[in-house]
Design a protein around this motif. Structure first.
Motif, PDB file in Angstrom:
ATOM      1  N   GLY A 406       0.820  -1.206   0.000  1.00  0.00           N
ATOM      2  CA  GLY A 406       0.000   0.000   0.000  1.00  0.00           C
ATOM      3  C   GLY A 406       0.851   1.251   0.000  1.00  0.00           C
ATOM      4  O   GLY A 406       2.073   1.183   0.164  1.00  0.00           O
ATOM      5  N   THR A 407       0.195   2.385  -0.148  1.00  0.00           N
ATOM      6  CA  THR A 407       0.939   3.648  -0.260  1.00  0.00           C
ATOM      7  C   THR A 407       1.747   3.957   0.995  1.00  0.00           C
ATOM      8  O   THR A 407       2.864   4.458   0.906  1.00  0.00           O
ATOM      9  N   PHE A 408       1.179   3.649   2.176  1.00  0.00           N
ATOM     10  CA  PHE A 408       1.836   3.934   3.468  1.00  0.00           C
ATOM     11  C   PHE A 408       3.231   3.315   3.534  1.00  0.00           C
ATOM     12  O   PHE A 408       4.125   3.807   4.212  1.00  0.00           O
ATOM     13  N   GLY A 458      -7.242  -1.068   4.034  1.00  0.00           N
ATOM     14  CA  GLY A 458      -7.662  -2.156   3.146  1.00  0.00           C
ATOM     15  C   GLY A 458      -6.999  -3.466   3.521  1.00  0.00           C
ATOM     16  O   GLY A 458      -7.664  -4.467   3.803  1.00  0.00           O
ATOM     17  N   GLY A 459      -5.688  -3.485   3.555  1.00  0.00           N
ATOM     18  CA  GLY A 459      -4.942  -4.713   3.847  1.00  0.00           C
ATOM     19  C   GLY A 459      -5.181  -5.218   5.253  1.00  0.00           C
ATOM     20  O   GLY A 459      -5.256  -6.429   5.488  1.00  0.00           O
ATOM     21  N   PHE A 460      -5.339  -4.287   6.202  1.00  0.00           N
ATOM     22  CA  PHE A 460      -5.506  -4.716   7.599  1.00  0.00           C
ATOM     23  C   PHE A 460      -6.759  -5.565   7.765  1.00  0.00           C
ATOM     24  O   PHE A 460      -6.753  -6.575   8.451  1.00  0.00           O
ATOM     25  N   GLN A 485      -9.246   5.395   4.285  1.00  0.00           N
ATOM     26  CA  GLN A 485     -10.566   5.034   3.734  1.00  0.00           C
ATOM     27  C   GLN A 485     -10.566   4.822   2.225  1.00  0.00           C
ATOM     28  O   GLN A 485     -11.509   5.184   1.533  1.00  0.00           O
ATOM     29  N   LYS A 486      -9.485   4.231   1.742  1.00  0.00           N
ATOM     30  CA  LYS A 486      -9.526   3.841   0.322  1.00  0.00           C
ATOM     31  C   LYS A 486      -8.389   2.886  -0.018  1.00  0.00           C
ATOM     32  O   LYS A 486      -7.431   2.747   0.756  1.00  0.00           O
ATOM     33  N   TYR A 487      -8.529   2.240  -1.151  1.00  0.00           N
ATOM     34  CA  TYR A 487      -7.432   1.475  -1.736  1.00  0.00           C
ATOM     35  C   TYR A 487      -6.616   2.469  -2.543  1.00  0.00           C
ATOM     36  O   TYR A 487      -6.703   2.529  -3.776  1.00  0.00           O
ATOM     37  N   ALA A 488      -5.807   3.254  -1.817  1.00  0.00           N
ATOM     38  CA  ALA A 488      -5.171   4.413  -2.462  1.00  0.00           C
ATOM     39  C   ALA A 488      -4.230   4.004  -3.593  1.00  0.00           C
ATOM     40  O   ALA A 488      -4.163   4.668  -4.622  1.00  0.00           O
ATOM     41  N   THR A 489      -3.506   2.908  -3.387  1.00  0.00           N
ATOM     42  CA  THR A 489      -2.540   2.495  -4.411  1.00  0.00           C
ATOM     43  C   THR A 489      -3.210   2.366  -5.769  1.00  0.00           C
ATOM     44  O   THR A 489      -2.676   2.797  -6.800  1.00  0.00           O
ATOM     45  N   ILE A 490      -4.392   1.756  -5.753  1.00  0.00           N
ATOM     46  CA  ILE A 490      -5.064   1.497  -7.031  1.00  0.00           C
ATOM     47  C   ILE A 490      -5.602   2.814  -7.608  1.00  0.00           C
ATOM     48  O   ILE A 490      -5.585   3.018  -8.825  1.00  0.00           O
TER      49      ILE A 490
HETATM   50  C1  LIG Z   1      -4.227  -9.782  -2.013  1.00  0.00           C
HETATM   51  C2  LIG Z   1      -4.090  -8.566  -2.861  1.00  0.00           C
HETATM   52  N1  LIG Z   1      -5.178  -8.064  -3.481  1.00  0.00           N
HETATM   53  C3  LIG Z   1      -5.073  -6.951  -4.244  1.00  0.00           C
HETATM   54  C4  LIG Z   1      -3.859  -6.332  -4.402  1.00  0.00           C
HETATM   55  C5  LIG Z   1      -3.753  -5.083  -5.285  1.00  0.00           C
HETATM   56  N2  LIG Z   1      -3.473  -3.945  -4.374  1.00  0.00           N
HETATM   57  C6  LIG Z   1      -2.221  -3.505  -4.153  1.00  0.00           C
HETATM   58  S1  LIG Z   1      -2.180  -2.265  -3.058  1.00  0.00           S
HETATM   59  C7  LIG Z   1      -3.858  -2.226  -2.944  1.00  0.00           C
HETATM   60  C8  LIG Z   1      -4.565  -1.228  -2.078  1.00  0.00           C
HETATM   61  C9  LIG Z   1      -4.107  -1.267  -0.653  1.00  0.00           C
HETATM   62  O1  LIG Z   1      -5.013  -0.514   0.101  1.00  0.00           O
HETATM   63  P1  LIG Z   1      -4.719  -0.159   1.596  1.00  0.00           P
HETATM   64  O2  LIG Z   1      -4.299  -1.358   2.338  1.00  0.00           O
HETATM   65  O3  LIG Z   1      -5.869   0.565   2.158  1.00  0.00           O
HETATM   66  O4  LIG Z   1      -3.446   0.789   1.505  1.00  0.00           O
HETATM   67  P2  LIG Z   1      -3.327   2.190   0.695  1.00  0.00           P
HETATM   68  O5  LIG Z   1      -2.882   1.872  -0.677  1.00  0.00           O
HETATM   69  O6  LIG Z   1      -4.645   2.862   0.776  1.00  0.00           O
HETATM   70  O7  LIG Z   1      -2.280   2.932   1.439  1.00  0.00           O
HETATM   71  C10 LIG Z   1      -4.445  -3.218  -3.729  1.00  0.00           C
HETATM   72  C11 LIG Z   1      -5.903  -3.450  -3.796  1.00  0.00           C
HETATM   73  C12 LIG Z   1      -2.743  -6.920  -3.764  1.00  0.00           C
HETATM   74  N3  LIG Z   1      -1.503  -6.423  -3.895  1.00  0.00           N
HETATM   75  N4  LIG Z   1      -2.901  -8.005  -2.975  1.00  0.00           N
END
Ligand SMILES: Cc1ncc(C[n+]2csc(CCOP(=O)(O)OP(=O)(O)O)c2C)c(N)n1
Length: 566
Positions: A406-408, A458-460, A485-490
């Motif tokens: 993720g972005t963090f 998201g991941g948590f 509050q988002k899947y920021a990476t995507i």
């Molecule tokens: C199991 C899995 N599903 C989907 C992805 C695609 N993916 C990479 S980062 C991400 C978003 C992560 O969201 P979050 O945990 O909220 O962190 P943020 O990017 O918002 O900081 C996704 C959906 C992945 N890497 N692994």
């Protein structure tokens, strides 16, 4: 049911069930933790584990988390982590952990329940052809049909998982053979790995080529960590004045504060790291698969860069551009041999002076780039740069960090320094949901070291239910949730490819502190960076699993502008 008597006249006969033979041998092979969502298809194995004091069996909330935990134990300890799941339904959930173990070259053994032999091939309850399904994904899959061969198979599984390029092994176990009793001779030899030494001539050749180079670079990775070669690598880099980069997701393979360290390559490789790589005339890679991210999307190495790879298995060495010189050796034996070879003669003074100057310039540039200067001021959110700065000050050097995708994680990659081997766990596979299970595994393996996980909201929530596992098993980790509050990476990717058209990336609000409390842990809500130091210091004191819900700005999604997110 007595299955078969083998060599009844042998002196050292043992009578045991198939499951007992298997578990005994796994314990002998160094398995210390078993992670599982239990299933009715492998009751015999569960029962064989019940009274053992040398293997700790832990129930998880999801098989994916059990797979991640086994992978993390394998990555940290070099001995296979064990995970167990029931037939196809559990195996499907566990697949993410097996794939991660493969991409990350981590030793892991998965026991999967299978329907009894007399029902195989009928598409019986939860049946699937596990051998065909997992064969392309793991190092070895086997489906034994006789209980008296289970010790032999466990013995081979340990060897395959830990030797050459370490990786995952799957044992699909027909239910009926687990409880069958058999008499076998207790004469199985334990096949222990030996160091793999590179031929002396090749070592001398590598040294010569490095000495002739104007601007050599070494990339170190998993193999250096697994064989405990960090000090030997440091000694070689120091004496030859060669800059060292860590491979993607292996920033702890070389002390980051050392003057020879030039940064970690991979998805968020900084401009200095890219410069170090592209300007090198020779790159020596030791114990690291040149995966897509380490190789900067396969744009590196350039045709004119000489590439030398030393690893425990040829299959870890293949890169699209081909390799100039390859040697099969473990990292510790190799660096020891290289240091011995270097004793015989010295680098000339001009070369030393030139390399020293360049090293200082590059290391200083990297330090500058990775020292947080300022964050973004906001009254409504906690600033990630300031949070990372606090972590740097408060967490001891022995802290083990685990990272989700993720972005963090850009802030963790960029600003946290690793000066001890075995203090970072992040999947090369980029799998979300990794950080919390890996933190549990890390704390089990190293109970005296603080463990801090980094996840997005998201991941948590993919594996955050394992906080209950941590509570139940008294594993006091600190879980940080960067809650935007988002899947920021995507969203970042969408903005790049389809500007102004975000879809399926927004998430609802969650009170993660409350969530932690409901699972029996301790929760903190951080709405501003000023609230972080006290909460984090309190959480680090241990006692119970803690979750810090850090409310971050949905707009603060890039550690800096040249960052590429996964
Ligand atoms: C199991 C899995 N599903 C989907 C992805 C695609 N993916 C990479 S980062 C991400 C978003 C992560 O969201 P979050 O945990 O909220 O962190 P943020 O990017 O918002 O900081 C996704 C959906 C992945 N890497 N692994």
């Amino acid at each position: 049911m007595l299955f078969q008597v083998i060599d009844p006249n042998a002196d050292n006969k043992i009578v045991a069930s198939g499951a007992e033979l298997l578990v005994n041998e796994l314990a002998r092979g160094g398995v210390r933790f078993a992670f599982t969502v239990p299933g009715e298809s492998f009751l015999g194995v569960l029962d064989a584990l019940r009274d053992r004091t040398d293997i700790r069996t832990i129930a998880t909330r999801h098989e994916g988390a059990a797979g991640f935990m086994a992978e993390a134990v394998g990555k940290l300890s070099g001995r296979p982590g064990l995970c167990m799941a029931t037939r196809m339904v559990g195996a499907a959930n566990m697949a993410i952990g097996l794939h991660t173990a493969m991409q990350d070259s981590s030793p892991l053994i998965a026991i999967l329940g299978q329907v009894p032999t007399n029902k195989r091939g009928r598409e019986a309850f939860q049946e699937a052809d596990l051998v065909s399904i997992f064969s392309p994904m793991v190092k070895w899959v086997v489906e034994p049909t006789r209980p008296d061969r289970l010790a032999e198979i466990a013995n081979k599984a340990v060897c395959v998982a830990t030797q050459g390029r370490p990786g995952p092994v799957v044992i699909s176990l027909p239910e009926d053979i687990l409880s069958m009793e058999c008499t076998v001779t207790n004469s199985l030899k334990q096949s222990m790995p030996q160091p793999i030494e590179a031929p002396a001539g090749v070592v001398r050749q590598i040294l010569e080529r490095l000495r002739l180079a104007k601007n050599p670079i070494i990339i170190v990775g998993a193999g250096v960590l697994a064989s405990g070669a960090t000090n030997a690598a440091v000694a070689f880099a120091e004496r030859e004045k060669i800059g060292v980069l860590a491979g993607w997701r292996r920033p702890d393979a070389f002390p980051n504060d050392h003057g020879c360290y030039l940064g970690h390559t991979g998805l968020r490789a900084s401009s200095t790291v890219r410069k170090s790589l592209t300007e090198a005339d020779i790159v020596l890679v030791v114990g690291h698969r040149l995966d897509e991210n380490t190789a900067l999307g396969y744009s590196f190495p350039k045709a004119e860069t000489e590439l030398i790879i030393v690893d425990t298995a040829v299959e870890s060495m293949m890169v699209p551009s081909g390799v100039d010189l390859m040697a099969v050796a473990d990292a510790l034996s190799f660096f020891n041999a290289l240091n011995c070879a270097a004793d015989a003669s010295k680098l000339d003074e001009d070369t030393v002076a030139g390399r020293q100057q360049l090293l200082k310039t590059r290391h200083d540039e990297w330090v500058k780039e990775t020292t947080p200067v300022h964050g973004s001021a906001s009254d409504s959110y906690a600033d990630l740069t300031s949070i990372t700065r606090h972590i740097h000050k408060l967490a001891p050097e022995s802290t083990i960090y685990t990272s989700d995708a993720g972005t963090f994680s850009g802030w963790l990659d960029r600003y946290v320094r690793f000066n001890r081997p075995g203090t970072f766990l992040g999947p090369i596979s980029g799998a979300m949901g990794y950080a919390v299970p890996a933190a549990i595994a890390a704390k089990l393996h190293k109970p005296d070291q603080p463990v801090v996980s980094f996840s997005g909201d998201g991941g948590f929530l993919m594996t955050g239910a394992e906080i209950e596992t941590a509570v139940r098993e008294q594993i006091p980790l600190v879980a940080l949730v960067f809650d935007n509050q988002k899947y920021a990476t995507i969203e970042v990717h969408q903005e790049r490819h389809y500007p102004g058209r975000p879809i399926a990336t927004g998430l609802g609000p969650v009170d993660f502190a409350e969530f932690a409390s409901s699972l029996g842990g301790r929760g903190y809500t951080i709405r501003h960076e000023s609230e972080f130091p006290d909460a984090f210091a309190d959480a680090l004191k241990g006692g119970e699993p803690c979750v810090l819900d850090i409310k971050t700005d949905p707009e603060q999604i890039s550690v800096n502008d040249d960052v590429i997110h996964q």
